[in-house]
Design an enzyme around this catalytic site. Structure first.
Site, PDB file in Angstrom:
ATOM      1  N   ASP A  82       1.953   4.020  -5.144  1.00 54.89           N
ATOM      2  CA  ASP A  82       1.576   4.496  -6.478  1.00 54.89           C
ATOM      3  C   ASP A  82       2.238   5.852  -6.806  1.00 54.89           C
ATOM      4  O   ASP A  82       2.738   6.539  -5.915  1.00 54.89           O
ATOM      5  CB  ASP A  82       0.043   4.649  -6.505  1.00 54.89           C
ATOM      6  CG  ASP A  82      -0.513   4.534  -7.913  1.00 54.89           C
ATOM      7  OD1 ASP A  82       0.276   4.548  -8.869  1.00 54.89           O
ATOM      8  OD2 ASP A  82      -1.753   4.438  -8.042  1.00 54.89           O
ATOM      9  N   LYS A 157       4.339  -4.738  -4.362  1.00 52.01           N
ATOM     10  CA  LYS A 157       2.907  -4.678  -4.061  1.00 52.01           C
ATOM     11  C   LYS A 157       2.190  -4.614  -5.396  1.00 52.01           C
ATOM     12  O   LYS A 157       2.411  -3.670  -6.166  1.00 52.01           O
ATOM     13  CB  LYS A 157       2.596  -3.438  -3.215  1.00 52.01           C
ATOM     14  CG  LYS A 157       1.101  -3.135  -3.051  1.00 52.01           C
ATOM     15  CD  LYS A 157       0.886  -1.941  -2.116  1.00 52.01           C
ATOM     16  CE  LYS A 157      -0.578  -1.503  -2.050  1.00 52.01           C
ATOM     17  NZ  LYS A 157      -0.785  -0.354  -1.149  1.00 52.01           N
ATOM     18  N   ASP A 159      -1.264  -4.178  -7.120  1.00 48.59           N
ATOM     19  CA  ASP A 159      -2.640  -3.743  -6.894  1.00 48.59           C
ATOM     20  C   ASP A 159      -3.550  -4.305  -8.001  1.00 48.59           C
ATOM     21  O   ASP A 159      -3.072  -4.968  -8.927  1.00 48.59           O
ATOM     22  CB  ASP A 159      -2.664  -2.198  -6.863  1.00 48.59           C
ATOM     23  CG  ASP A 159      -3.751  -1.669  -5.947  1.00 48.59           C
ATOM     24  OD1 ASP A 159      -4.698  -2.407  -5.654  1.00 48.59           O
ATOM     25  OD2 ASP A 159      -3.659  -0.489  -5.537  1.00 48.59           O
ATOM     26  N   SER A 191      -2.935  -7.605  -3.885  1.00 50.49           N
ATOM     27  CA  SER A 191      -4.218  -7.018  -3.492  1.00 50.49           C
ATOM     28  C   SER A 191      -5.390  -7.863  -4.006  1.00 50.49           C
ATOM     29  O   SER A 191      -6.547  -7.468  -3.859  1.00 50.49           O
ATOM     30  CB  SER A 191      -4.317  -5.593  -4.024  1.00 50.49           C
ATOM     31  OG  SER A 191      -3.257  -4.820  -3.523  1.00 50.49           O
ATOM     32  N   ARG A 212      -3.686  -7.987   0.844  1.00 52.57           N
ATOM     33  CA  ARG A 212      -4.712  -7.063   1.323  1.00 52.57           C
ATOM     34  C   ARG A 212      -6.068  -7.699   1.054  1.00 52.57           C
ATOM     35  O   ARG A 212      -6.299  -8.231  -0.024  1.00 52.57           O
ATOM     36  CB  ARG A 212      -4.607  -5.752   0.541  1.00 52.57           C
ATOM     37  CG  ARG A 212      -3.443  -4.840   0.947  1.00 52.57           C
ATOM     38  CD  ARG A 212      -3.789  -4.023   2.194  1.00 52.57           C
ATOM     39  NE  ARG A 212      -5.121  -3.450   2.080  1.00 52.57           N
ATOM     40  CZ  ARG A 212      -5.424  -2.382   1.324  1.00 52.57           C
ATOM     41  NH1 ARG A 212      -4.482  -1.751   0.658  1.00 52.57           N
ATOM     42  NH2 ARG A 212      -6.661  -1.930   1.269  1.00 52.57           N
ATOM     43  N   ASP A 216      -9.068   0.147   2.199  1.00 56.08           N
ATOM     44  CA  ASP A 216      -7.867   0.921   2.533  1.00 56.08           C
ATOM     45  C   ASP A 216      -8.000   1.547   3.919  1.00 56.08           C
ATOM     46  O   ASP A 216      -9.046   2.106   4.248  1.00 56.08           O
ATOM     47  CB  ASP A 216      -7.703   2.106   1.570  1.00 56.08           C
ATOM     48  CG  ASP A 216      -7.273   1.675   0.193  1.00 56.08           C
ATOM     49  OD1 ASP A 216      -7.203   0.462  -0.074  1.00 56.08           O
ATOM     50  OD2 ASP A 216      -7.008   2.567  -0.626  1.00 56.08           O
TER      51      ASP A 216
END
Ligand code: GAL
Length: 409
Positions: A82, A157, A159, A191, A212, A216
């Site tokens: 990010d 990725k 999220d 995610s 994921r 975290d």
């Protein structure tokens, strides 16, 4: 109007049900580096130029990955997390990198990383904003996929902050569809399961390369041991979904950071291998202590992780706060296995068990080799007892290869 809407709904539903990612990537768990755990959302390049999220940081990481032996053992992706973006899209609705911190732009960065024989990953979010508050992909998925392809990005990725989780069933596959449509291969990290209560793992595995599914990772033993427990419990039966092209992702390796003892670092590295997890480091590669570097580049541990069958290891016993884990590996009938001592009472745990207890029952016996050091421990019949001492918050890990494959070493 109604006809158009019907068409759109049909397209979306067919993407979610008929389309499958099938991009030929991640045949073994991906290996690389990701900025988040170690460098977070540090955008202050004025006061902290060495640690802020900037092109300089990723170029330096690429340099070290390529020249310090990490690339040689299989680490490949340099991934931006990010906080890389500008707060605004450009006049054509395209994402842009923060111009101060990435003055050359992502395309140049990708070229640099490719010139080192490495690949570049990037981060976006399924919702209206990223978790750090930067522009999300909602309503812009197709244009974002094309932007990433134009820049030469190799890994996304995606999220799930600031989103409606009900939309994920259709929306995550849709982004995969747009990525495929660009014609550029993207390793797709979702995610999605981390945001929904009861993930549909069959569908997730069809549409994502890795995903994921838990909290975290933080720089602490609490965090790492909590993840191992969640994977050991496997209440939602996600372990059985893992195979070449599709892997559960328990989050980054924090080996070499601040929070783990040497034993605990060995536990994380060994267990990420047994759990067939992506090996994505989040460490300052400019400054890694020799112990951590040796561990991160341990070829025998990496070979267990990268076994071509891609089977995720399972916890088979839990006795007196000690976990017993097994992972099938090649050659046929072989296993990697690990004992982890979660006790913190300061004494080593004596483990004394016959191979039968580990379901190692081939009557001809097994060659047993300790994995961290490569030390050959001997030939053991199923009824023979293996004696080991395991440090508090430490691990014993070994491989068992049946004599029927190679005979006695
Ligand atoms: C979290 C995610 C982290 C990191 C962070 C960025 O939701 O799980 O891995 O990407 O957002 O803001």
């Amino acid at each position: 109007m109604f006809g158009q809407q019907l068409c759109l709904v049909t397209l979306l539903l067919s993407v979610a049900t008929v389309f499958s990612l099938d991009n030929g990537l991640a045949l073994t768990p991906p290996m690389g580096w990701l900025s988040w755990e170690r460098f977070r959302c540090n955008t202050d390049c004025v006061n902290d130029p060495d640690n802020c999220i900037s092109e300089r940081l990723f170029m330096q990481m690429a340099d070290h990955m390529a020249s310090d032996g990490y690339k040689d053992v299989g680490y490949e992706y340099i991934n931006i997390d990010d906080c890389w973006m500008s707060k605004e899209r450009d006049e054509n609705g395209r994402l842009q990198a923060d111009p101060k911190r990435f003055p050359s732009g992502i395309k140049k960065l990708a070229d640099y990383i490719h010139s080192k024989g490495l690949k570049l990953g990037i981060y976006e979010d399924f919702g209206t904003k990223t978790c750090g508050g930067f522009p999300g992909s909602k309503f812009y998925m197709s244009i974002d996929a094309q932007t990433f392809a134009d820049w030469g990005v190799d890994f996304l990725k995606l999220d799930g902050c600031y989103s409606n989780t009900d939309d994920m069933t259709v929306g995550y596959p849709l982004m995969g569809f747009f990525l495929n449509h660009t014609g550029r291969p993207f390793l797709y990290s979702c995610s999605w399961p981390a945001y929904v209560g009861k993930p549909d793992y069959q569908s997730i595995a069809k549409h994502c390369n890795i995903w994921r599914n838990y909290k975290d990772v933080q720089d602490s033993w609490d965090s790492v041991s909590g993840i191992i427990k969640y994977y050991g419990d496997d209440a939602q039966k996600f372990a059985e979904i893992a195979r070449p092209g599709q892997f559960n992702d328990p989050d980054m390796l924090i080996v070499g950071d601040f929070g783990l003892s040497e034993d605990q670092q060995r536990v994380q590295m060994g267990m990420w291998a047994i759990m067939t997890a992506p090996l994505i480091m989040s460490v300052d590669l400019r400054n890694v202590k020799p112990f951590a570097k040796q561990l991160l580049t341990n070829k025998r541990i990496i070979a267990v992780n990268q076994d071509p069958m891609g089977i995720q290891g399972r916890r088979i016993w839990q006795v007196s706060n000690v976990d017993y884990w097994m992972k099938p590996i090649q050659p046929n009938g072989s296993y990697a296995f690990a004992f982890i001592n979660f006790n913190t009472n300061g004494v080593q745990k004596k483990i004394n068990l016959s191979l039968n207890y580990l379901h190692l029952t081939d009557p001809a016996g097994y060659n047993i080799t300790e994995t961290f050091t490569g030390k050959f421990l001997g030939v053991y019949k199923p009824t023979a007892y293996l004696h080991t001492l395991v440090n508090p918050t430490g691990i014993f890990m070994a491989t068992a290869v049946p004599l029927s494959v190679y005979g006695r070493y």
